[in-house]
Design a protein around this motif. Structure first.
Motif, PDB file in Angstrom:
ATOM      1  N   SER A 103       0.838  -1.210   0.000  1.00  0.00           N
ATOM      2  CA  SER A 103       0.000   0.000   0.000  1.00  0.00           C
ATOM      3  C   SER A 103       0.874   1.262   0.000  1.00  0.00           C
ATOM      4  O   SER A 103       2.085   1.210   0.282  1.00  0.00           O
ATOM      5  CB  SER A 103      -0.870   0.008   1.257  1.00  0.00           C
ATOM      6  OG  SER A 103      -0.041   0.125   2.409  1.00  0.00           O
ATOM      7  N   ILE A 104       0.248   2.377  -0.286  1.00  0.00           N
ATOM      8  CA  ILE A 104       0.968   3.664  -0.244  1.00  0.00           C
ATOM      9  C   ILE A 104       1.572   3.875   1.142  1.00  0.00           C
ATOM     10  O   ILE A 104       2.737   4.257   1.274  1.00  0.00           O
ATOM     11  CB  ILE A 104       0.005   4.819  -0.607  1.00  0.00           C
ATOM     12  CG1 ILE A 104      -0.311   4.762  -2.104  1.00  0.00           C
ATOM     13  CG2 ILE A 104       0.593   6.175  -0.227  1.00  0.00           C
ATOM     14  CD1 ILE A 104      -1.398   5.711  -2.549  1.00  0.00           C
ATOM     15  N   TYR A 123       4.169   4.695 -12.480  1.00  0.00           N
ATOM     16  CA  TYR A 123       3.112   3.923 -11.815  1.00  0.00           C
ATOM     17  C   TYR A 123       1.897   4.810 -11.598  1.00  0.00           C
ATOM     18  O   TYR A 123       1.995   6.038 -11.651  1.00  0.00           O
ATOM     19  CB  TYR A 123       3.611   3.297 -10.506  1.00  0.00           C
ATOM     20  CG  TYR A 123       4.175   4.253  -9.466  1.00  0.00           C
ATOM     21  CD1 TYR A 123       5.475   4.751  -9.577  1.00  0.00           C
ATOM     22  CD2 TYR A 123       3.421   4.641  -8.362  1.00  0.00           C
ATOM     23  CE1 TYR A 123       6.000   5.611  -8.614  1.00  0.00           C
ATOM     24  CE2 TYR A 123       3.947   5.492  -7.392  1.00  0.00           C
ATOM     25  CZ  TYR A 123       5.228   5.975  -7.525  1.00  0.00           C
ATOM     26  OH  TYR A 123       5.748   6.819  -6.576  1.00  0.00           O
ATOM     27  N   ASP A 124       0.762   4.158 -11.366  1.00  0.00           N
ATOM     28  CA  ASP A 124      -0.506   4.889 -11.323  1.00  0.00           C
ATOM     29  C   ASP A 124      -0.645   5.805 -10.111  1.00  0.00           C
ATOM     30  O   ASP A 124      -1.341   6.807 -10.174  1.00  0.00           O
ATOM     31  CB  ASP A 124      -1.688   3.896 -11.303  1.00  0.00           C
ATOM     32  CG  ASP A 124      -1.874   3.236 -12.654  1.00  0.00           C
ATOM     33  OD1 ASP A 124      -1.379   3.801 -13.650  1.00  0.00           O
ATOM     34  OD2 ASP A 124      -2.488   2.150 -12.697  1.00  0.00           O
ATOM     35  N   GLU A 125      -0.021   5.431  -9.003  1.00  0.00           N
ATOM     36  CA  GLU A 125      -0.310   6.126  -7.746  1.00  0.00           C
ATOM     37  C   GLU A 125       0.711   7.188  -7.376  1.00  0.00           C
ATOM     38  O   GLU A 125       0.876   7.493  -6.188  1.00  0.00           O
ATOM     39  CB  GLU A 125      -0.400   5.102  -6.611  1.00  0.00           C
ATOM     40  CG  GLU A 125      -1.611   4.194  -6.713  1.00  0.00           C
ATOM     41  CD  GLU A 125      -1.609   3.134  -5.622  1.00  0.00           C
ATOM     42  OE1 GLU A 125      -0.531   2.574  -5.331  1.00  0.00           O
ATOM     43  OE2 GLU A 125      -2.677   2.883  -5.062  1.00  0.00           O
ATOM     44  N   ALA A 161      -1.025  10.133  -5.519  1.00  0.00           N
ATOM     45  CA  ALA A 161      -1.512   9.758  -4.183  1.00  0.00           C
ATOM     46  C   ALA A 161      -0.354   9.472  -3.228  1.00  0.00           C
ATOM     47  O   ALA A 161      -0.434   9.774  -2.022  1.00  0.00           O
ATOM     48  CB  ALA A 161      -2.423   8.536  -4.297  1.00  0.00           C
ATOM     49  N   THR A 162       0.730   8.911  -3.761  1.00  0.00           N
ATOM     50  CA  THR A 162       1.883   8.590  -2.919  1.00  0.00           C
ATOM     51  C   THR A 162       2.498   9.870  -2.338  1.00  0.00           C
ATOM     52  O   THR A 162       2.759   9.968  -1.129  1.00  0.00           O
ATOM     53  CB  THR A 162       2.942   7.822  -3.740  1.00  0.00           C
ATOM     54  OG1 THR A 162       2.347   6.601  -4.206  1.00  0.00           O
ATOM     55  CG2 THR A 162       4.175   7.497  -2.909  1.00  0.00           C
ATOM     56  N   TYR A 186       0.183  11.796   0.120  1.00  0.00           N
ATOM     57  CA  TYR A 186       0.280  11.208   1.463  1.00  0.00           C
ATOM     58  C   TYR A 186       1.614  11.559   2.122  1.00  0.00           C
ATOM     59  O   TYR A 186       1.666  12.014   3.277  1.00  0.00           O
ATOM     60  CB  TYR A 186       0.119   9.683   1.351  1.00  0.00           C
ATOM     61  CG  TYR A 186       0.373   8.952   2.635  1.00  0.00           C
ATOM     62  CD1 TYR A 186      -0.562   8.969   3.674  1.00  0.00           C
ATOM     63  CD2 TYR A 186       1.560   8.239   2.832  1.00  0.00           C
ATOM     64  CE1 TYR A 186      -0.317   8.306   4.871  1.00  0.00           C
ATOM     65  CE2 TYR A 186       1.809   7.572   4.016  1.00  0.00           C
ATOM     66  CZ  TYR A 186       0.869   7.609   5.037  1.00  0.00           C
ATOM     67  OH  TYR A 186       1.117   6.960   6.213  1.00  0.00           O
ATOM     68  N   GLU A 245      -1.409  16.696 -14.388  1.00  0.00           N
ATOM     69  CA  GLU A 245      -1.424  15.997 -13.096  1.00  0.00           C
ATOM     70  C   GLU A 245      -0.227  16.407 -12.242  1.00  0.00           C
ATOM     71  O   GLU A 245      -0.336  16.646 -11.036  1.00  0.00           O
ATOM     72  CB  GLU A 245      -1.407  14.472 -13.316  1.00  0.00           C
ATOM     73  CG  GLU A 245      -1.452  13.700 -12.000  1.00  0.00           C
ATOM     74  CD  GLU A 245      -1.280  12.195 -12.201  1.00  0.00           C
ATOM     75  OE1 GLU A 245      -2.040  11.608 -12.991  1.00  0.00           O
ATOM     76  OE2 GLU A 245      -0.383  11.610 -11.544  1.00  0.00           O
TER      77      GLU A 245
END
Ligand SMILES: Cc1cc2nc3c(=O)[nH]c(=O)nc-3n(C[C@H](O)[C@H](O)[C@H](O)COP(=O)(O)O)c2cc1C
Length: 306
Positions: free
Chosen positions: A204-205, A244-246, A249-250, A253, A278
């Motif tokens: 997970s992140i 990568y997709d995240e 979000a990474t 956070y 983005e």
């Protein structure tokens, strides 16, 4: 991103508890001149010549033998290294400058021929970086498959960061920058294409960011959060960092968590981020999440900096 009104780069700037004589910060640059992995007179002269910058961030300095992946880069893990840096920091301070040590653990971007005896190439997972690396004894060599750190080795590596940060302070540095950019160990943990761990440090992140956050927290607890900065380079593929997709979000956070710790600055290499909508939104999000100083780097001339 909204542009603010022009700032004067030559005005003093207060960064936490440190007074900088201007807003110009010298980017960290590996020079590969540290014969025997210690600083020397040439290095002292080089930084003294640049002491009129508001802040110098040093070349990447290894926190431990395992982190010393390039030929002729310096370390901060033994007494001779600490003594050698003391001459550099004294010279910079005498010239009116300020200098942070960049702590760079190279992780898998490494080769055993470059490392002190007994060291090993480590990374979150046994996934090699593509490409070759220079060694003084064997010329160009493919980068090896690293050994995946055990959970115990993750804990001991955090202690290496803490000790080397303390060593930097003992050597007279004004603070330290954790190198979380450009595909070295900290970013190897963040990136799910490289970090395939199944313990608390992968997946997970929150898990992928855990190592970076624990290092930052432990170092801040040891030397003071006002003396700790961290460098990041989201979307930058350098040193085989797969997309990568995240990403958004990474770092959303991570920047919130680093703000809770209260480190003095985040230093973002933003030219990859600036290339997409983005990425531009991420720069703004990081600015909103992180309330202390944000340093931007990557193709900045006077006009862009203002
Ligand atoms: C010779 C050289 C060595 C570098 N070494 C480091 C380093 O040790 N640590 C680091 O974080 N970045 C390193 N970088 C990246 C720079 O800090 C900076 O991010 C990059 O040059 C982009 O900024 P610029 O467009 O102002 O040059 C290095 C860059 C160069 C050209």
């Amino acid at each position: 991103m909204e542009l603010q009104s022009k700032v004067n780069m030559f005005e003093p700037y207060r960064m936490g508890s440190i007074e900088l004589s201007n807003r110009i910060i010298m980017a960290p640059m590996t020079r590969s001149r540290a014969i025997g992995n210690v600083a020397n007179d040439m290095i002292a002269e080089y930084y003294t010549q640049r002491a009129s910058a508001g802040l110098i961030i040093s070349e990447g300095i290894a926190p431990s033998p395992n982190g010393l992946g390039y030929a002729r880069i310096p370390g901060l893990f033994n007494e001779a290294q600490v003594a050698s840096w003391k001459k550099v920091t004294d010279a910079v301070h005498n010239a009116g400058g300020k200098i942070f040590a960049q702590i760079m653990h190279t992780g898998r971007v490494s080769h055993i021929a470059n490392m002190p005896a007994g060291a090993k190439v480590v990374a979150p997972s046994a996934v090699a970086a593509t490409g070759d690396i220079w060694t003084d004894t064997e010329a160009m060599q493919p980068m090896p498959v690293p050994s995946a750190m055990t959970t115990e080795e993750v804990a001991s590596t955090i202690l290496e960061y803490v000790q080397s940060a303390q060593n930097a302070i003992d050597a007279g540095f004004d603070g330290i920058e954790l190198h979380g950019a450009n595909g070295y160990l900290l970013e190897q943990f963040l990136n799910p294409g490289v970090n395939q761990r199944t313990d608390n440090y992968g997946g997970s992140i929150e898990n992928r960011a855990r190592f970076v956050i624990e290092v930052a927290k432990a170092v801040a607890d040891k030397i003071g959060k006002e003396k700790v900065g961290l460098r990041i380079s989201p979307y930058n593929p350098y040193n085989s960092m797969p997309a990568y997709d995240e990403v958004f979000a990474t770092y959303d956070y991570l920047s919130k968590e680093l703000n809770k710790i209260g480190i003095v600055y985040l230093h973002m290499i933003d030219y990859a981020a600036r290339a997409t909508e983005e990425g531009l939104a991420l720069i703004q999000t990081i600015r909103n999440n992180f309330t202390n100083t944000l340093i931007l780097n990557g193709g900045y001339n006077k006009e862009r900096a203002e």
